[in-house]
Scaffold this motif. Structure first.
Motif, PDB file in Angstrom:
ATOM      1  N   MET A   1       0.935  -1.164  -0.011  1.00 56.57           N
ATOM      2  CA  MET A   1      -0.072   0.029   0.069  1.00 56.57           C
ATOM      3  C   MET A   1       0.893   1.310   0.103  1.00 56.57           C
ATOM      4  O   MET A   1       1.810   1.422   0.796  1.00 56.57           O
ATOM      5  CB  MET A   1      -0.966  -0.081   1.121  1.00 56.57           C
ATOM      6  CG  MET A   1      -1.964   1.019   1.062  1.00 56.57           C
ATOM      7  SD  MET A   1      -3.112   1.068  -0.092  1.00 56.57           S
ATOM      8  CE  MET A   1      -4.226  -0.365   0.425  1.00 56.57           C
ATOM      9  N   MET A   2       0.726   2.209  -1.002  1.00 55.46           N
ATOM     10  CA  MET A   2       1.451   3.314  -1.080  1.00 55.46           C
ATOM     11  C   MET A   2       1.161   4.215   0.233  1.00 55.46           C
ATOM     12  O   MET A   2       0.078   4.347   0.957  1.00 55.46           O
ATOM     13  CB  MET A   2       0.734   4.330  -2.114  1.00 55.46           C
ATOM     14  CG  MET A   2       1.132   3.555  -3.573  1.00 55.46           C
ATOM     15  SD  MET A   2       2.913   3.311  -3.963  1.00 55.46           S
ATOM     16  CE  MET A   2       3.069   5.126  -3.971  1.00 55.46           C
ATOM     17  N   GLY A   3       2.202   4.728   0.896  1.00 54.81           N
ATOM     18  CA  GLY A   3       2.106   5.623   2.064  1.00 54.81           C
ATOM     19  C   GLY A   3       1.947   7.087   1.750  1.00 54.81           C
ATOM     20  O   GLY A   3       2.757   7.848   1.445  1.00 54.81           O
ATOM     21  N   LEU A   4       0.685   7.268   1.186  1.00 54.08           N
ATOM     22  CA  LEU A   4      -0.027   8.555   0.842  1.00 54.08           C
ATOM     23  C   LEU A   4      -0.354   9.523   2.014  1.00 54.08           C
ATOM     24  O   LEU A   4      -0.957   8.943   2.861  1.00 54.08           O
ATOM     25  CB  LEU A   4      -0.836   8.754  -0.360  1.00 54.08           C
ATOM     26  CG  LEU A   4      -0.214   7.883  -1.550  1.00 54.08           C
ATOM     27  CD1 LEU A   4      -1.558   8.026  -2.410  1.00 54.08           C
ATOM     28  CD2 LEU A   4       0.935   8.651  -2.293  1.00 54.08           C
ATOM     29  N   SER A   5      -0.279  10.938   2.062  1.00 55.83           N
ATOM     30  CA  SER A   5      -0.868  11.494   3.116  1.00 55.83           C
ATOM     31  C   SER A   5      -2.470  11.811   2.628  1.00 55.83           C
ATOM     32  O   SER A   5      -2.742  11.575   1.343  1.00 55.83           O
ATOM     33  CB  SER A   5      -0.426  12.719   3.191  1.00 55.83           C
ATOM     34  OG  SER A   5      -0.413  13.544   1.706  1.00 55.83           O
ATOM     35  N   LEU A   6      -3.280  12.367   3.579  1.00 58.91           N
ATOM     36  CA  LEU A   6      -4.526  12.612   3.218  1.00 58.91           C
ATOM     37  C   LEU A   6      -4.955  13.549   2.028  1.00 58.91           C
ATOM     38  O   LEU A   6      -5.582  13.313   1.300  1.00 58.91           O
ATOM     39  CB  LEU A   6      -5.252  13.081   4.777  1.00 58.91           C
ATOM     40  CG  LEU A   6      -6.809  13.183   4.357  1.00 58.91           C
ATOM     41  CD1 LEU A   6      -7.638  11.866   4.051  1.00 58.91           C
ATOM     42  CD2 LEU A   6      -7.473  13.730   5.814  1.00 58.91           C
ATOM     43  N   GLY A   7      -3.938  14.602   2.267  1.00 55.91           N
ATOM     44  CA  GLY A   7      -3.780  15.442   1.290  1.00 55.91           C
ATOM     45  C   GLY A   7      -3.734  14.864  -0.139  1.00 55.91           C
ATOM     46  O   GLY A   7      -4.329  15.218  -1.066  1.00 55.91           O
ATOM     47  N   GLU A   8      -2.714  13.921  -0.056  1.00 59.74           N
ATOM     48  CA  GLU A   8      -2.326  13.116  -1.673  1.00 59.74           C
ATOM     49  C   GLU A   8      -3.646  12.610  -2.187  1.00 59.74           C
ATOM     50  O   GLU A   8      -3.760  12.528  -3.231  1.00 59.74           O
ATOM     51  CB  GLU A   8      -1.254  12.615  -1.343  1.00 59.74           C
ATOM     52  CG  GLU A   8       0.044  13.444  -1.404  1.00 59.74           C
ATOM     53  CD  GLU A   8       1.327  12.543  -1.034  1.00 59.74           C
ATOM     54  OE1 GLU A   8       2.775  12.727  -1.385  1.00 59.74           O
ATOM     55  OE2 GLU A   8       1.369  11.520  -0.140  1.00 59.74           O
ATOM     56  N   GLN A 224      -5.989   3.733  -4.248  1.00 62.78           N
ATOM     57  CA  GLN A 224      -7.101   4.275  -3.903  1.00 62.78           C
ATOM     58  C   GLN A 224      -8.330   3.822  -4.250  1.00 62.78           C
ATOM     59  O   GLN A 224      -9.477   3.932  -4.293  1.00 62.78           O
ATOM     60  CB  GLN A 224      -7.105   5.848  -4.219  1.00 62.78           C
ATOM     61  CG  GLN A 224      -5.943   6.796  -3.574  1.00 62.78           C
ATOM     62  CD  GLN A 224      -5.961   6.496  -2.145  1.00 62.78           C
ATOM     63  OE1 GLN A 224      -6.573   6.626  -1.242  1.00 62.78           O
ATOM     64  NE2 GLN A 224      -4.860   6.260  -1.676  1.00 62.78           N
ATOM     65  N   MET A 225      -7.922   2.707  -4.958  1.00 57.92           N
ATOM     66  CA  MET A 225      -9.249   1.985  -5.730  1.00 57.92           C
ATOM     67  C   MET A 225     -10.267   1.301  -4.764  1.00 57.92           C
ATOM     68  O   MET A 225      -9.714   0.713  -3.689  1.00 57.92           O
ATOM     69  CB  MET A 225      -8.711   1.075  -6.735  1.00 57.92           C
ATOM     70  CG  MET A 225      -8.329  -0.256  -6.306  1.00 57.92           C
ATOM     71  SD  MET A 225      -7.822  -1.450  -7.422  1.00 57.92           S
ATOM     72  CE  MET A 225      -7.724  -3.060  -6.719  1.00 57.92           C
ATOM     73  N   SER A 226     -11.524   1.179  -5.195  1.00 58.83           N
ATOM     74  CA  SER A 226     -12.442   0.331  -4.497  1.00 58.83           C
ATOM     75  C   SER A 226     -12.589  -1.058  -5.085  1.00 58.83           C
ATOM     76  O   SER A 226     -12.842  -2.128  -4.653  1.00 58.83           O
ATOM     77  CB  SER A 226     -13.852   0.925  -4.527  1.00 58.83           C
ATOM     78  OG  SER A 226     -14.387   1.189  -5.642  1.00 58.83           O
TER      79      SER A 226
END
Length: 287
Positions: A1-8, A224-226
Motif C-alpha cells: 500500500m502506498m504511504g500517501l498523506s490525506l492531502g495526496e 485508492q481504488m475500491s
C-alpha cells in the motif's frame, strides 16, 4: 500500500472526479506505450513493453510435449509471471509471490480462457505434431522489471507482442511401426513457422476510484481504488475473459457500462499495439 498523506489521497480522487489526473491525462487516456521485440535471443519469441514507468518483459519458449487426454489434437500453453523484488518494495518476500500467482491466474483467464485453453486466441491445433502423441508446449514467462501500476494490461500487451515474435521450428514426423511406438521426428534448425497472434485479445482494466473509473491506472491511483475489472477483448470486439479484484461490489449496470467502454477502448489500443509491434519488428530485422 502506498504511504500517501490525506492531502495526496484527496488530490488523486479530486483530480479523477474532475477528469484531470495527476499526470495530466483524462480518465480514459493511456500513457505512452513502447514495444521492443526479440529482446531475449535464447527464447522462441520475446518482447518488452513500457507503459509510463511500468516496464515488463514476456518470453515464449516452445518445447516438445504430449497432448492432454481431453485435447489430443492440440498443444498446450501456460503462463507464469515473476515480480522482481527490485521492481517495487512490496514485491519482497511473500508479497511478490502472491502477486505473481494473482497475475498468472488472471492472464490465463483473460488470454487463454483458463487452464484448459478453450478460449485461447492462439490456435492450439496449430501446435499439434502427431495427434495424440506429440505437440508443442508453449511456456510464456512474464517478468515485472518496474511497477507503476496497470501490470496486467502491460503484461497482456507484452505477451501478445512476444507471441507475434515467436517462431516455431518446422518438424517432420514419421509414425512408429505400431500405435504404441513414439514417432521419429526431425526438427529443423533453419526453418520456422511464425505463430499467428492476430486473435490474441488485449486486456483493458477499468479501475474504480470514488464514483469514477480510469484506464491505465498508476500505482498511486490503484492504492485508492475500491475495485478493478479487467476484460480481454479481441479485434472483433468480443469479450473473451473477465476478472475482478478489490472487495467492493459493483452494480450490474456499472459492469455493463464498463464492458461497453472496454470494448470501445480496446479497438484503439489494438491499433496502437499493432503499430508498435510492426515498428519493433522492423527495427529488429534491420539491426
Amino acid at each position: 500500500m502506498m504511504g500517501l498523506s490525506l492531502g495526496e489521497k484527496n488530490y488523486i480522487k479530486g483530480g479523477i472526479a474532475d477528469d484531470l489526473r495527476c499526470d495530466g491525462r483524462r480518465r480514459l487516456d493511456y500513457r505512452s506505450i513502447a514495444i521492443d521485440t526479440g529482446v531475449i535471443p535464447q527464447a522462441n519469441g520475446s518482447a518488452r513493453v513500457r507503459m509510463g514507468s511500468t516496464d515488463v518483459i514476456a518470453s515464449v519458449k516452445a518445447e516438445l510435449g504430449k497432448p492432454s487426454s481431453y485435447r489430443h489434437d492440440c498443444g498446450k500453453v501456460s503462463i507464469f509471471v515473476d515480480c522482481s523484488p527490485t521492481a517495487a518494495p512490496m514485491f519482497e518476500g511473500r508479497g511478490g509471490d502472491e502477486l505473481s500467482t494473482e497475475l498468472s491466474v488472471a492472464l490465463e483467464r483473460c488470454l487463454l480462457g483458463g487452464k484448459s485453453g478453450s478460449g485461447a486466441g492462439i490456435d492450439l491445433s496449430s501446435l499439434k505434431i502427431v495427434e495424440g502423441k506429440m505437440c508443442w508446449d508453449l511456456y510464456i514467462d512474464g517478468l515485472v522489471i518496474s511497477s507503476d501500476g496497470n501490470l496486467l494490461d502491460a503484461l497482456g500487451i507484452a505477451i501478445k507482442a512476444a507471441l507475434s515474435n515467436t517462431g516455431i521450428p518446422k518438424v517432420e514426423a514419421m509414425p512408429g511401426t505400431s500405435a504404441e511406438e513414439e514417432p521419429e521426428i526431425d526438427i529443423s534448425d533453419d526453418e520456422f513457422t511464425r505463430l499467428d497472434s492476430s486473435k490474441v485479445p488485449i486486456i483493458v482494466t477499468l479501475t474504480k476510484v470514488g464514483r469514477h473509473y480510469v484506464v491505465d491506472a498508476t500505482i498511486e491511483e490503484e492504492s485508492q481504488m475500491s475495485s478493478a475489472v479487467s476484460m480481454s477483448v479481441n479485434r472483433q470486439g468480443d469479450v473473451c475473459g473477465l476478472t475482478k479484484r478489490g472487495g467492493a461490489g459493483l452494480d450490474p449496470s456499472i459492469i455493463i457500462d464498463m464492458v461497453s467502454v472496454a470494448k470501445h477502448l480496446s479497438q484503439q489500443l489494438i491499433a496502437t499495439v499493432d503499430s508498435e509491434i510492426y515498428a519493433a519488428e522492423a527495427r529488429e530485422s534491420s539491426a
